[in-house]
Scaffold this active site. Structure first.
Site: not given
Ligand code: SAM
Length: 216
Positions: A66
């Site tokens: 992000s």
């Molecule tokens: N917090 C992260 C960072 O600091 O790099 C950025 C997150 S990225 C915008 C969103 C993340 O949510 C992705 O890695 C994605 O695979 C994960 N994600 C999506 N759906 C999810 C779920 N149902 N449970 C857990 N993680 C999930």
């Protein structure tokens, strides 16, 4: 792992902190954490020049690290105090988890994509960060480790998962971007009693979507 965090990197981080301060982030703990964490190590080394721009960046598997401002905004809303238990949904690169660890939280973080989970689980300890990491579906939270003081969702959710509200302590806060796949509204849910919550909205953001029950 030996890694390079040069004066140049530190200087770029100071500038980044000034930039997000100017955009309205005032929580000193959050700003200090961002100034400390070597964000360039979370990006592929060929993209070093992007690491300290206030922008999101691809981390593989169609996901992103992000934008620093967004990380700061969500963390500020979370009002984390030292020693609190914080659950993060969407580990991704692990950067947000490190910000929470720097503030002194006990961090539990869930990732739904195996490849990212494996990569980040190997990487974070190598730079000295050790959140508890889980490969599972964040929609369901972590009932075994509940209740949490705070819950943060770092992907765009179509709705507020009830399990995450259930797993909050009374007085706890959930920060979650809610909307469709194009745009979401940053939302806080404060649990004021077992049956009551206070909901507030904080403007629009753009996240990759929270994935459903599909296996990846
Ligand atoms: N917090 C992260 C960072 O600091 O790099 C950025 C997150 S990225 C915008 C969103 C993340 O949510 C992705 O890695 C994605 O695979 C994960 N994600 C999506 N759906 C999810 C779920 N149902 N449970 C857990 N993680 C999930």
């Amino acid at each position: 792992m030996d890694y390079i965090d040069s004066y140049k990197h530190k200087g770029l981080r100071k500038k980044l902190v000034e930039e997000i301060k100017a955009k309205g982030i005032s929580d000193k703990n959050v700003l200090d954490a961002i100034e400390k964490i070597p964000r360039h190590l979370f990006l592929d080394s060929s993209f070093l020049e992007y690491a300290y721009q206030d922008k999101p960046f691809p981390i593989g598997d169609g996901q992103t690290i992000s934008q620093p401002y967004t990380v700061a905004f969500q963390t500020q809303l979370l009002q984390v105090a030292k020693g609190q238990k914080v659950l993060e949904i969407g580990t991704g690169s692990g950067y947000q988890a490190c910000v929470l660890l720097e503030i002194g939280a006990k961090v539990f973080t869930i990732e739904r994509i195996k490849n990212l989970y494996d990569k980040t689980r190997a990487f974070l300890p190598s730079i000295g960060y050790n959140p508890k990491m889980f490969f599972c579906d964040g929609y369901k939270g972590l009932p075994t480790y509940a209740p949490f003081d705070k819950v943060i969702v770092t992907a765009g959710a179509q709705f507020i998962p009830q399990d995450l509200v259930t797993q909050l302590k009374i007085g706890g806060i959930l920060v979650i971007p809610v909307g469709d796949s194009a745009v979401q509204i940053m939302t806080t849910i404060t649990k004021v009693s077992e049956t009551e919550v206070v909901k507030k909205e904080w403007g629009t953001f753009r996240f990759v979507p929270l994935l459903g029950n599909k296996a990846h």
